[in-house]
Motif scaffolding. Sequence first.
Motif, short mmCIF file in Angstrom:
data_model
loop_
_atom_site.label_atom_id
_atom_site.label_comp_id
_atom_site.label_asym_id
_atom_site.label_seq_id
_atom_site.Cartn_x
_atom_site.Cartn_y
_atom_site.Cartn_z
N ARG A 1 0.81 -1.23 0.00
CA ARG A 1 0.00 0.00 0.00
C ARG A 1 0.84 1.27 0.00
N PRO A 2 2.01 1.29 0.67
CA PRO A 2 2.79 2.54 0.65
C PRO A 2 3.22 3.00 -0.74
N LEU A 3 3.14 2.09 -1.72
CA LEU A 3 3.57 2.48 -3.08
C LEU A 3 2.56 3.41 -3.76
N PHE A 4 1.31 3.34 -3.33
CA PHE A 4 0.24 3.98 -4.10
C PHE A 4 -0.21 5.32 -3.52
N SER A 5 -0.42 6.28 -4.43
CA SER A 5 -0.91 7.61 -4.03
C SER A 5 -2.43 7.67 -4.01
N GLY A 6 -3.09 6.72 -4.68
CA GLY A 6 -4.55 6.75 -4.68
C GLY A 6 -5.14 5.56 -5.41
N TYR A 7 -6.45 5.40 -5.24
CA TYR A 7 -7.17 4.25 -5.80
C TYR A 7 -8.48 4.75 -6.42
N PHE A 8 -8.84 4.14 -7.57
CA PHE A 8 -10.12 4.47 -8.21
C PHE A 8 -10.88 3.17 -8.48
N ASP A 9 -12.18 3.22 -8.29
CA ASP A 9 -13.00 2.05 -8.63
C ASP A 9 -14.22 2.54 -9.42
N THR A 10 -15.25 1.69 -9.49
CA THR A 10 -16.37 2.03 -10.40
C THR A 10 -17.21 3.19 -9.87
N ARG A 11 -16.90 3.68 -8.70
CA ARG A 11 -17.57 4.90 -8.24
C ARG A 11 -17.19 6.10 -9.10
N ILE A 12 -16.02 6.07 -9.71
CA ILE A 12 -15.65 7.20 -10.59
C ILE A 12 -16.21 6.97 -11.99
N GLY A 13 -16.65 5.71 -12.25
CA GLY A 13 -17.25 5.37 -13.52
C GLY A 13 -16.76 4.01 -14.00
N ALA A 14 -17.46 3.47 -14.98
CA ALA A 14 -17.08 2.17 -15.52
C ALA A 14 -15.76 2.31 -16.30
N LYS A 15 -15.00 1.23 -16.36
CA LYS A 15 -13.64 1.30 -16.88
C LYS A 15 -13.58 1.42 -18.42
N GLN A 16 -14.70 1.20 -19.08
CA GLN A 16 -14.70 1.32 -20.53
C GLN A 16 -15.34 2.63 -21.00
N GLU A 17 -15.53 3.55 -20.05
CA GLU A 17 -16.13 4.85 -20.38
C GLU A 17 -15.08 5.96 -20.37
N ILE A 18 -15.05 6.76 -21.39
CA ILE A 18 -14.09 7.86 -21.51
C ILE A 18 -14.22 8.83 -20.34
N ALA A 19 -15.46 9.07 -19.91
CA ALA A 19 -15.70 10.05 -18.83
C ALA A 19 -14.99 9.65 -17.54
N SER A 20 -14.81 8.35 -17.33
CA SER A 20 -14.13 7.88 -16.11
C SER A 20 -12.68 8.37 -16.10
N TYR A 21 -12.03 8.34 -17.25
CA TYR A 21 -10.63 8.76 -17.34
C TYR A 21 -10.51 10.28 -17.28
N ALA A 22 -11.52 10.97 -17.78
CA ALA A 22 -11.54 12.44 -17.65
C ALA A 22 -11.62 12.82 -16.17
N ALA A 23 -12.44 12.08 -15.43
CA ALA A 23 -12.58 12.36 -13.99
C ALA A 23 -11.27 12.03 -13.26
N ILE A 24 -10.60 10.97 -13.68
CA ILE A 24 -9.32 10.62 -13.04
C ILE A 24 -8.27 11.69 -13.34
N LEU A 25 -8.22 12.16 -14.59
CA LEU A 25 -7.26 13.23 -14.94
C LEU A 25 -7.54 14.48 -14.11
N GLN A 26 -8.81 14.78 -13.89
CA GLN A 26 -9.19 15.94 -13.09
C GLN A 26 -8.64 15.78 -11.67
N HIS A 27 -8.73 14.55 -11.16
CA HIS A 27 -8.20 14.25 -9.82
C HIS A 27 -6.68 14.39 -9.80
#
Length: 225
Positions: A146-172
């Motif tokens: 766990r100390p290696l990671f700065s953060g975690y994303f799951d389907t709460r940010i969106g489904a993994k095959q949706e472009i909007a999910s990655y836009a939200a991750i970039l925003q983060h």
Amino acid sequence: MNYRAIITDIEGTTSRISFVTDILFPYAKAHLPAFIQREQQQPAVAAELDAIRRLLGQPAASTDDCIAALLDWIAADKKLTPLKTLQGMVWQHGYQQGHFQGHIYPDAAAQLRHWQQQGIQLYVYSSGSVQAQQLLFQYSEAGDLRPLFSGYFDTRIGAKQEIASYAAILQHLQLPPNQVLFLSDVAAELDAAAKLGIATVQLIREQQAPSQHQRAENFYQIEVQ
Ligand SMILES: CSCCC(=O)C(=O)COP(=O)(O)O
Ligand SMILES: [Mg+2]
């Protein structure tokens, strides 16, 4: 190609698909019914049961109806948030009891450590809940990662095959897409990320269908500098 952040998928990428399909899913199938019957008054569990009723379109669905739906979704490997959340709660017990450790390919553990030492921020994006992700890395065969990671994303940010999910991750991340690298075994996930200009590498470890993305058989083959 100096990436400032690397986002990795789990199943089929850092970890063996069969660890999820042959260990985690059967454990959840065996233990979810009793867990839900026992804990259904817990606010966190009750909230997921209400979310299942909304997904079913059946506000009066019984707890047994919800359990039946969950078992169907496990069998179909549905990436639905209430299922993933409840699975994470059940898997916690299995990890804590030592029934299994989180599988991680040795190359993935070594390279994630190396990349973090180089100052690259590491993130996880998995259909598994954030709790399930953290448990897998906490109880991994390579120790507590766990100390290696700065953060975690799951389907709460969106489904993994949706472009909007990655836009939200970039925003983060607050980073330009060309400074971010996404690693996954699933071409459709990589396609969605690439549409925004995020760099991609497809891990071909098992029987993945190759795609037009840059490919690697292990993490040692991934160039980040
Ligand atoms: C985090 S371990 C459980 C993984 C899981 O439930 C799953 O559906 C894996 O999906 P991924 O997006 O990591 O391929
Ligand atoms: Mg995967």
